[in-house]
Motif scaffolding. Structure first.
Motif, PDB file in Angstrom:
ATOM      1  N   VAL A  27      20.342 -12.137  35.262  1.00 23.58           N
ATOM      2  CA  VAL A  27      20.929 -10.886  35.001  1.00 23.58           C
ATOM      3  C   VAL A  27      21.959 -10.675  36.024  1.00 23.58           C
ATOM      4  O   VAL A  27      22.071 -11.544  37.196  1.00 23.58           O
ATOM      5  CB  VAL A  27      19.899  -9.736  35.064  1.00 23.58           C
ATOM      6  N   TRP A  28      22.845  -9.806  35.739  1.00 19.12           N
ATOM      7  CA  TRP A  28      23.932  -9.563  36.934  1.00 19.12           C
ATOM      8  C   TRP A  28      23.286  -8.604  37.824  1.00 19.12           C
ATOM      9  O   TRP A  28      22.370  -7.799  37.620  1.00 19.12           O
ATOM     10  CB  TRP A  28      24.962  -8.671  36.172  1.00 19.12           C
ATOM     11  N   GLY A  29      23.275  -8.926  39.099  1.00 21.45           N
ATOM     12  CA  GLY A  29      22.469  -8.231  40.262  1.00 21.45           C
ATOM     13  C   GLY A  29      21.075  -8.519  40.545  1.00 21.45           C
ATOM     14  O   GLY A  29      20.619  -9.368  40.285  1.00 21.45           O
ATOM     15  N   VAL A  30      20.678  -7.629  41.163  1.00 22.29           N
ATOM     16  CA  VAL A  30      19.044  -7.712  41.378  1.00 22.29           C
ATOM     17  C   VAL A  30      18.353  -6.245  40.938  1.00 22.29           C
ATOM     18  O   VAL A  30      18.732  -5.459  41.335  1.00 22.29           O
ATOM     19  CB  VAL A  30      18.961  -7.875  43.166  1.00 22.29           C
ATOM     20  N   PRO A  31      17.563  -6.514  39.834  1.00 20.86           N
ATOM     21  CA  PRO A  31      16.882  -5.328  39.657  1.00 20.86           C
ATOM     22  C   PRO A  31      16.078  -4.584  40.839  1.00 20.86           C
ATOM     23  O   PRO A  31      15.323  -5.158  41.481  1.00 20.86           O
ATOM     24  CB  PRO A  31      15.936  -5.999  38.471  1.00 20.86           C
ATOM     25  N   ASN A  32      16.269  -3.190  40.416  1.00 23.74           N
ATOM     26  CA  ASN A  32      15.657  -2.355  41.672  1.00 23.74           C
ATOM     27  C   ASN A  32      14.249  -1.841  41.075  1.00 23.74           C
ATOM     28  O   ASN A  32      13.716  -1.027  41.828  1.00 23.74           O
ATOM     29  CB  ASN A  32      16.623  -1.304  42.090  1.00 23.74           C
ATOM     30  N   LYS A  33      13.792  -2.321  40.080  1.00 22.70           N
ATOM     31  CA  LYS A  33      12.522  -1.785  39.335  1.00 22.70           C
ATOM     32  C   LYS A  33      11.774  -2.733  38.939  1.00 22.70           C
ATOM     33  O   LYS A  33      12.369  -4.059  38.573  1.00 22.70           O
ATOM     34  CB  LYS A  33      12.779  -0.951  38.110  1.00 22.70           C
ATOM     35  N   ASN A  34      10.361  -2.819  38.835  1.00 22.54           N
ATOM     36  CA  ASN A  34       9.588  -3.900  38.309  1.00 22.54           C
ATOM     37  C   ASN A  34       9.184  -3.574  37.095  1.00 22.54           C
ATOM     38  O   ASN A  34       8.230  -3.897  36.532  1.00 22.54           O
ATOM     39  CB  ASN A  34       8.677  -4.231  39.275  1.00 22.54           C
ATOM     40  N   LEU A  35       9.194  -2.120  36.651  1.00 19.60           N
ATOM     41  CA  LEU A  35       8.772  -1.593  35.262  1.00 19.60           C
ATOM     42  C   LEU A  35       9.797  -0.652  34.814  1.00 19.60           C
ATOM     43  O   LEU A  35      10.261   0.361  35.480  1.00 19.60           O
ATOM     44  CB  LEU A  35       7.330  -0.764  35.710  1.00 19.60           C
ATOM     45  N   ILE A  36      10.030  -1.005  33.506  1.00 15.81           N
ATOM     46  CA  ILE A  36      11.194   0.052  33.037  1.00 15.81           C
ATOM     47  C   ILE A  36      10.529   0.497  31.517  1.00 15.81           C
ATOM     48  O   ILE A  36       9.822  -0.149  30.813  1.00 15.81           O
ATOM     49  CB  ILE A  36      12.502  -0.725  32.368  1.00 15.81           C
ATOM     50  N   LYS A  37      10.471   1.793  31.460  1.00 13.68           N
ATOM     51  CA  LYS A  37       9.811   2.466  30.264  1.00 13.68           C
ATOM     52  C   LYS A  37      10.472   3.461  29.958  1.00 13.68           C
ATOM     53  O   LYS A  37      11.186   4.163  30.739  1.00 13.68           O
ATOM     54  CB  LYS A  37       8.488   2.717  30.617  1.00 13.68           C
ATOM     55  N   GLY A  38      10.573   3.864  28.499  1.00 14.00           N
ATOM     56  CA  GLY A  38      11.183   4.931  28.222  1.00 14.00           C
ATOM     57  C   GLY A  38      11.277   4.937  26.623  1.00 14.00           C
ATOM     58  O   GLY A  38      10.589   3.867  26.042  1.00 14.00           O
ATOM     59  N   TYR A  39      12.278   5.813  26.076  1.00 11.46           N
ATOM     60  CA  TYR A  39      12.431   5.705  24.591  1.00 11.46           C
ATOM     61  C   TYR A  39      13.553   4.999  24.281  1.00 11.46           C
ATOM     62  O   TYR A  39      14.690   5.238  24.759  1.00 11.46           O
ATOM     63  CB  TYR A  39      12.252   7.008  24.026  1.00 11.46           C
ATOM     64  N   ILE A  40      13.646   4.199  23.188  1.00  7.83           N
ATOM     65  CA  ILE A  40      14.724   3.372  22.577  1.00  7.83           C
ATOM     66  C   ILE A  40      14.992   3.994  21.269  1.00  7.83           C
ATOM     67  O   ILE A  40      14.125   3.889  20.343  1.00  7.83           O
ATOM     68  CB  ILE A  40      14.447   1.918  22.661  1.00  7.83           C
TER      69      ILE A  40
END
Length: 142
Positions: A1-14
């Motif tokens: 991925v571009w950059g460095v993720p700042n989260k280890n969990l992504i959640k929400g509605y798609i």
């Protein structure tokens, strides 16, 4: 991925993107479906990262939408990956290597599911493809 993720969990509605009906996006619109992805950073490079995603749900374009939502889109993603890459042009050599990767830098190492006909759990494993390994080797030099 571009950059460095700042989260280890992504959640929400798609759900469907507000303006581009061919894309999905993170949303609160009715009809959207809950999604959750766990991220582990495997290796950090100057302008990108090698990560591992574990999907807790299976939504359309889930990995791509989640990574775009945190500003770390997939390298080579022509639909979801163009939002932040201009920020990396100051590292021109690395940028050119990544920006010219011919496909999404996405690989399923492990897929597992319950077979729909016999309800038995099946699992498939696959090593990294040659072009993906070459990309990692090239970018490791910087």
């Amino acid at each position: 991925v571009w950059g460095v993720p700042n989260k280890n969990l992504i959640k929400g509605y798609i759900g469907r993107h507000k303006y581009n009906r061919k894309k999905m996006s993170m949303t609160q619109n009715s009809g959207a479906r809950y999604s959750e992805t766990s991220i582990t950073i495997k290796k950090k490079f100057k302008i990108c990262s090698l990560i591992e995603c574990e999907l807790k749900t299976g939504r359309t374009h889930q990995i791509r939408v989640h990574l775009e939502s945190i500003g770390c889109p997939l390298i080579g993603d022509q639909v979801y990956g163009k939002t932040k890459i201009k920020n990396y042009k100051k590292h021109i050599e690395e940028y050119l290597i990544l920006a010219n990767f011919k496909r999404q830098a996405l690989h399923a190492h492990l897929l597992g599911f319950f077979h729909p006909k016999n309800d038995k759990y099946v699992e498939f494993k696959s090593g990294l493809p040659k072009d993906f390994k070459e990309l990692i080797n090239y970018i490791s030099k910087y």
